[in-house]
Design an enzyme around this catalytic site. Structure first.
Site, PDB file in Angstrom:
ATOM      1  CB  SER A 138     -23.790  13.365  10.370  1.00  9.20           C
ATOM      2  OG  SER A 138     -22.692  13.877  11.115  1.00  9.20           O
ATOM      3  CE1 TYR A 151     -23.130   8.715  11.847  1.00 10.97           C
ATOM      4  CE2 TYR A 151     -21.595  10.566  11.801  1.00 10.97           C
ATOM      5  CZ  TYR A 151     -22.843  10.047  12.078  1.00 10.97           C
ATOM      6  OH  TYR A 151     -23.821  10.863  12.607  1.00 10.97           O
TER       7      TYR A 151
END
Length: 248
Positions: A138, A151
């Site tokens: 990401s 994350y």
């Protein structure tokens, strides 16, 4: 440029919807046999049915990617059903948001350790003829991630692991690359939920994307398909941001 994956055997983790399903579908459309896994059996069955309509072999098994033994069992079963492994895509995410034990544990187990474990399980198969591993990271791993500390940190770790794997496996004719998507909109996904439940965040992120829109799963799938193809035969150890300029 027409990409032909005829005869390739691709395993895609976390592929009952969204980016994972789009990758599996694009691979199958290019001629590959595909194996997918996800936790929810009903969604998995629906995904498998859509893939089978493309005319190639499909294996679909439930798997909790946070559990080491289930990851190994899925890879082995998929390899047996397809007759080998040429491609592994590690896509699933626990989306750990909270800076606490629960958030970190979820992110580490699914976003980091599941790709490590799946890679280890697939390696004996990939070593037979060479192949390709893709990790889905990401753009949150490219900079500070205040809203989602676990994350972002784990997605950065998988980018580094991509480089390490690529260097370690190059002599075995195994290429390893990473895709860092920006904000991707799909039905049932995070940004559809934010559109409905947190419209202020949805509009703020939309305004931060130079291209003026959210991305689609298919736009990630097209890059993945190139990376596993012969056209990318000298590309390894790279992280490619696919984000419409969002990370700029």
């Amino acid at each position: 440029m027409k990409i032909d994956l005829t005869g390739r055997r691709a395993l895609v983790a976390g592929a009952s919807r969204g980016i994972g399903l789009a990758i599996a579908r694009t691979f199958a459309a290019a001629g590959a046999d595909v194996a997918i896994c996800a936790r929810q059996a009903a969604a998995l069955e629906s995904a498998a049915a859509s893939l089978k309509s493309l005319g190639h072999r499909v294996s679909a098994r439930p798997c909790d990617l946070s559990r080491a033994e289930e990851v190994r069992e899925w890879v082995e079963a998929a390899a047996q059903e397809l007759g080998g492994v040429d491609i592994l895509v590690n896509n699933a995410s626990a989306f750990g948001r909270s800076d606490d034990e629960a958030g970190w544990t979820a992110s580490v187990q699914v976003d980091l350790m599941a790709p490590v474990r799946a890679s280890h399980a697939a390696l004996p198969w990939l070593e037979r003829q060479g192949g390709s591993i893709i990790h889905i990271s990401s753009i949150s791993g490219l900079a500070a991630s205040v809203r989602t500390p676990p994350y972002g940190a784990v997605k950065a770790a998988i980018m580094e692991y991509t480089q390490t794997q690529a260097l370690a496996l190059a002599a075995k004719r195994i290429r390893v690359n990473c895709i860092a998507p920006g904000s991707i909109f799909f039905k049932g996904g995070l940004w559809e939920r934010n559109q409905q439940q947190n419209p202020a965040l949805y509009e703020r992120i939309l305004a931060s994307i130079p291209s003026g829109r959210y991305g689609t799963p298919e736009e990630i799938a097209h890059v993945a398909t190139f990376l596993v193809s012969d056209q990318a035969s000298w590309v390894t150890g790279q992280t490619i941001a696919v984000d419409g300029g969002q990370s700029l």
